[in-house]
Design a protein around this motif. Structure first.
Motif, PDB file in Angstrom:
ATOM      1  N   LEU A 110       0.842  -1.195   0.000  1.00 47.61           N
ATOM      2  CA  LEU A 110       0.000   0.000   0.000  1.00 47.61           C
ATOM      3  C   LEU A 110       0.879   1.247   0.000  1.00 47.61           C
ATOM      4  O   LEU A 110       2.045   1.184   0.409  1.00 47.61           O
ATOM      5  CB  LEU A 110      -0.901   0.004   1.238  1.00 47.61           C
ATOM      6  CG  LEU A 110      -1.928  -1.121   1.294  1.00 47.61           C
ATOM      7  CD1 LEU A 110      -2.672  -1.105   2.614  1.00 47.61           C
ATOM      8  CD2 LEU A 110      -2.909  -1.020   0.141  1.00 47.61           C
ATOM      9  N   PRO A 111       0.352   2.387  -0.431  1.00 48.42           N
ATOM     10  CA  PRO A 111       1.159   3.602  -0.513  1.00 48.42           C
ATOM     11  C   PRO A 111       1.878   3.971   0.787  1.00 48.42           C
ATOM     12  O   PRO A 111       3.016   4.429   0.760  1.00 48.42           O
ATOM     13  CB  PRO A 111       0.136   4.677  -0.895  1.00 48.42           C
ATOM     14  CG  PRO A 111      -0.896   3.935  -1.671  1.00 48.42           C
ATOM     15  CD  PRO A 111      -0.990   2.590  -0.985  1.00 48.42           C
ATOM     16  N   VAL A 112       1.259   3.760   1.938  1.00 51.45           N
ATOM     17  CA  VAL A 112       1.865   4.149   3.207  1.00 51.45           C
ATOM     18  C   VAL A 112       3.097   3.294   3.547  1.00 51.45           C
ATOM     19  O   VAL A 112       3.934   3.706   4.345  1.00 51.45           O
ATOM     20  CB  VAL A 112       0.816   4.112   4.336  1.00 51.45           C
ATOM     21  CG1 VAL A 112       0.516   2.688   4.770  1.00 51.45           C
ATOM     22  CG2 VAL A 112       1.250   4.952   5.509  1.00 51.45           C
ATOM     23  N   ASP A 113       3.218   2.136   2.927  1.00 50.49           N
ATOM     24  CA  ASP A 113       4.349   1.254   3.227  1.00 50.49           C
ATOM     25  C   ASP A 113       5.699   1.925   2.989  1.00 50.49           C
ATOM     26  O   ASP A 113       6.650   1.692   3.727  1.00 50.49           O
ATOM     27  CB  ASP A 113       4.265  -0.043   2.408  1.00 50.49           C
ATOM     28  CG  ASP A 113       3.117  -0.929   2.844  1.00 50.49           C
ATOM     29  OD1 ASP A 113       2.619  -0.761   3.983  1.00 50.49           O
ATOM     30  OD2 ASP A 113       2.697  -1.782   2.046  1.00 50.49           O
ATOM     31  N   SER A 114       5.775   2.783   2.006  1.00 51.21           N
ATOM     32  CA  SER A 114       7.047   3.451   1.710  1.00 51.21           C
ATOM     33  C   SER A 114       7.403   4.526   2.743  1.00 51.21           C
ATOM     34  O   SER A 114       8.517   5.041   2.741  1.00 51.21           O
ATOM     35  CB  SER A 114       7.016   4.059   0.309  1.00 51.21           C
ATOM     36  OG  SER A 114       6.002   5.031   0.216  1.00 51.21           O
ATOM     37  N   TYR A 115       6.482   4.830   3.645  1.00 47.53           N
ATOM     38  CA  TYR A 115       6.717   5.848   4.672  1.00 47.53           C
ATOM     39  C   TYR A 115       6.945   5.249   6.064  1.00 47.53           C
ATOM     40  O   TYR A 115       6.968   5.972   7.050  1.00 47.53           O
ATOM     41  CB  TYR A 115       5.525   6.815   4.740  1.00 47.53           C
ATOM     42  CG  TYR A 115       5.366   7.634   3.490  1.00 47.53           C
ATOM     43  CD1 TYR A 115       6.101   8.797   3.308  1.00 47.53           C
ATOM     44  CD2 TYR A 115       4.498   7.231   2.487  1.00 47.53           C
ATOM     45  CE1 TYR A 115       5.963   9.549   2.161  1.00 47.53           C
ATOM     46  CE2 TYR A 115       4.355   7.971   1.333  1.00 47.53           C
ATOM     47  CZ  TYR A 115       5.090   9.123   1.172  1.00 47.53           C
ATOM     48  OH  TYR A 115       4.948   9.863   0.030  1.00 47.53           O
ATOM     49  N   VAL A 131       2.534  14.164  19.471  1.00 47.27           N
ATOM     50  CA  VAL A 131       1.348  14.080  18.626  1.00 47.27           C
ATOM     51  C   VAL A 131       1.789  14.025  17.174  1.00 47.27           C
ATOM     52  O   VAL A 131       2.617  14.815  16.741  1.00 47.27           O
ATOM     53  CB  VAL A 131       0.428  15.312  18.832  1.00 47.27           C
ATOM     54  CG1 VAL A 131      -0.754  15.264  17.878  1.00 47.27           C
ATOM     55  CG2 VAL A 131      -0.022  15.403  20.272  1.00 47.27           C
ATOM     56  N   VAL A 132       1.227  13.076  16.443  1.00 47.28           N
ATOM     57  CA  VAL A 132       1.501  12.956  15.012  1.00 47.28           C
ATOM     58  C   VAL A 132       0.159  12.797  14.310  1.00 47.28           C
ATOM     59  O   VAL A 132      -0.641  11.954  14.689  1.00 47.28           O
ATOM     60  CB  VAL A 132       2.397  11.731  14.702  1.00 47.28           C
ATOM     61  CG1 VAL A 132       2.597  11.564  13.209  1.00 47.28           C
ATOM     62  CG2 VAL A 132       3.730  11.843  15.419  1.00 47.28           C
ATOM     63  N   VAL A 133      -0.081  13.617  13.316  1.00 45.25           N
ATOM     64  CA  VAL A 133      -1.299  13.521  12.518  1.00 45.25           C
ATOM     65  C   VAL A 133      -0.902  12.997  11.157  1.00 45.25           C
ATOM     66  O   VAL A 133      -0.009  13.544  10.504  1.00 45.25           O
ATOM     67  CB  VAL A 133      -1.996  14.896  12.375  1.00 45.25           C
ATOM     68  CG1 VAL A 133      -3.208  14.786  11.464  1.00 45.25           C
ATOM     69  CG2 VAL A 133      -2.388  15.434  13.741  1.00 45.25           C
ATOM     70  N   ILE A 134      -1.560  11.934  10.733  1.00 35.42           N
ATOM     71  CA  ILE A 134      -1.256  11.316   9.444  1.00 35.42           C
ATOM     72  C   ILE A 134      -2.498  11.419   8.577  1.00 35.42           C
ATOM     73  O   ILE A 134      -3.574  10.961   8.966  1.00 35.42           O
ATOM     74  CB  ILE A 134      -0.834   9.849   9.624  1.00 35.42           C
ATOM     75  CG1 ILE A 134       0.441   9.800  10.468  1.00 35.42           C
ATOM     76  CG2 ILE A 134      -0.638   9.174   8.269  1.00 35.42           C
ATOM     77  CD1 ILE A 134       0.863   8.422  10.886  1.00 35.42           C
ATOM     78  N   ALA A 135      -2.342  12.031   7.428  1.00 31.89           N
ATOM     79  CA  ALA A 135      -3.452  12.171   6.482  1.00 31.89           C
ATOM     80  C   ALA A 135      -3.064  11.493   5.180  1.00 31.89           C
ATOM     81  O   ALA A 135      -1.902  11.517   4.786  1.00 31.89           O
ATOM     82  CB  ALA A 135      -3.747  13.648   6.237  1.00 31.89           C
ATOM     83  N   GLY A 136      -4.012  10.883   4.544  1.00 32.42           N
ATOM     84  CA  GLY A 136      -3.750  10.230   3.265  1.00 32.42           C
ATOM     85  C   GLY A 136      -5.058   9.840   2.611  1.00 32.42           C
ATOM     86  O   GLY A 136      -6.126   9.882   3.231  1.00 32.42           O
ATOM     87  N   THR A 148      -4.832   0.379   8.646  1.00 24.83           N
ATOM     88  CA  THR A 148      -4.355  -1.002   8.763  1.00 24.83           C
ATOM     89  C   THR A 148      -2.854  -1.111   8.971  1.00 24.83           C
ATOM     90  O   THR A 148      -2.395  -1.941   9.751  1.00 24.83           O
ATOM     91  CB  THR A 148      -4.747  -1.814   7.514  1.00 24.83           C
ATOM     92  OG1 THR A 148      -4.221  -1.178   6.347  1.00 24.83           O
ATOM     93  CG2 THR A 148      -6.255  -1.935   7.407  1.00 24.83           C
ATOM     94  N   ARG A 149      -2.071  -0.302   8.274  1.00 25.57           N
ATOM     95  CA  ARG A 149      -0.619  -0.452   8.316  1.00 25.57           C
ATOM     96  C   ARG A 149       0.056   0.324   9.441  1.00 25.57           C
ATOM     97  O   ARG A 149       0.985  -0.175  10.068  1.00 25.57           O
ATOM     98  CB  ARG A 149       0.008  -0.023   6.994  1.00 25.57           C
ATOM     99  CG  ARG A 149      -0.303  -0.922   5.833  1.00 25.57           C
ATOM    100  CD  ARG A 149       0.255  -2.319   6.036  1.00 25.57           C
ATOM    101  NE  ARG A 149       0.690  -2.963   4.832  1.00 25.57           N
ATOM    102  CZ  ARG A 149      -0.073  -3.521   3.930  1.00 25.57           C
ATOM    103  NH1 ARG A 149      -1.372  -3.502   4.076  1.00 25.57           N
ATOM    104  NH2 ARG A 149       0.434  -4.096   2.865  1.00 25.57           N
ATOM    105  N   ILE A 150      -0.378   1.554   9.693  1.00 24.82           N
ATOM    106  CA  ILE A 150       0.296   2.381  10.699  1.00 24.82           C
ATOM    107  C   ILE A 150       0.293   1.691  12.068  1.00 24.82           C
ATOM    108  O   ILE A 150       1.351   1.608  12.705  1.00 24.82           O
ATOM    109  CB  ILE A 150      -0.324   3.798  10.777  1.00 24.82           C
ATOM    110  CG1 ILE A 150      -0.235   4.511   9.430  1.00 24.82           C
ATOM    111  CG2 ILE A 150       0.308   4.602  11.900  1.00 24.82           C
ATOM    112  CD1 ILE A 150       1.145   4.857   8.952  1.00 24.82           C
ATOM    113  N   PRO A 151      -0.841   1.169  12.548  1.00 30.44           N
ATOM    114  CA  PRO A 151      -0.781   0.464  13.837  1.00 30.44           C
ATOM    115  C   PRO A 151       0.196  -0.707  13.826  1.00 30.44           C
ATOM    116  O   PRO A 151       0.908  -0.950  14.802  1.00 30.44           O
ATOM    117  CB  PRO A 151      -2.219  -0.015  14.061  1.00 30.44           C
ATOM    118  CG  PRO A 151      -3.046   0.937  13.270  1.00 30.44           C
ATOM    119  CD  PRO A 151      -2.209   1.274  12.064  1.00 30.44           C
TER     120      PRO A 151
END
Length: 92
Positions: free
Chosen positions: A11-16, A29-34, A42-45
């Protein structure tokens, strides 16, 4: 990150992954938007838990995933019903 057992398609977030882990280590605090479907929910956790496990701190890891639009909708509804009683409570 490649797809592997239990991982599904890339998925696109995998590269980050490393950028996300570093941001979480460096900030309270981190805000992630996509875009929808990029892997935020699914991936960030998974990234966070795997990172904590590698550091030997997996047992202390608590991850809360929320849907901001739902919280906003509930908040607005509460304000419209009774502004004096407006309160958001998180129950664990």
């Amino acid at each position: 990150m490649r797809a592997g057992p239990g991982r599904g398609a890339e998925l696109p977030v995998d590269s980050y992954k490393e950028s996300v882990l570093e941001a979480v280590r460096a900030s309270q605090v981190v805000v992630i938007a996509g875009e929808t479907g990029c892997g935020k929910t699914t991936r960030i956790p998974r990234f966070l838990l795997e990172g904590q496990v590698r550091r030997g701190e997996g047992a202390e890891c608590n991850i809360l995933v929320t849907q901001p639009r739902r919280i906003s909708a509930v908040s607005v509804a509460h304000l419209r019903i009774n502004p004096a009683l407006f309160q958001i409570r998180l129950h664990f």
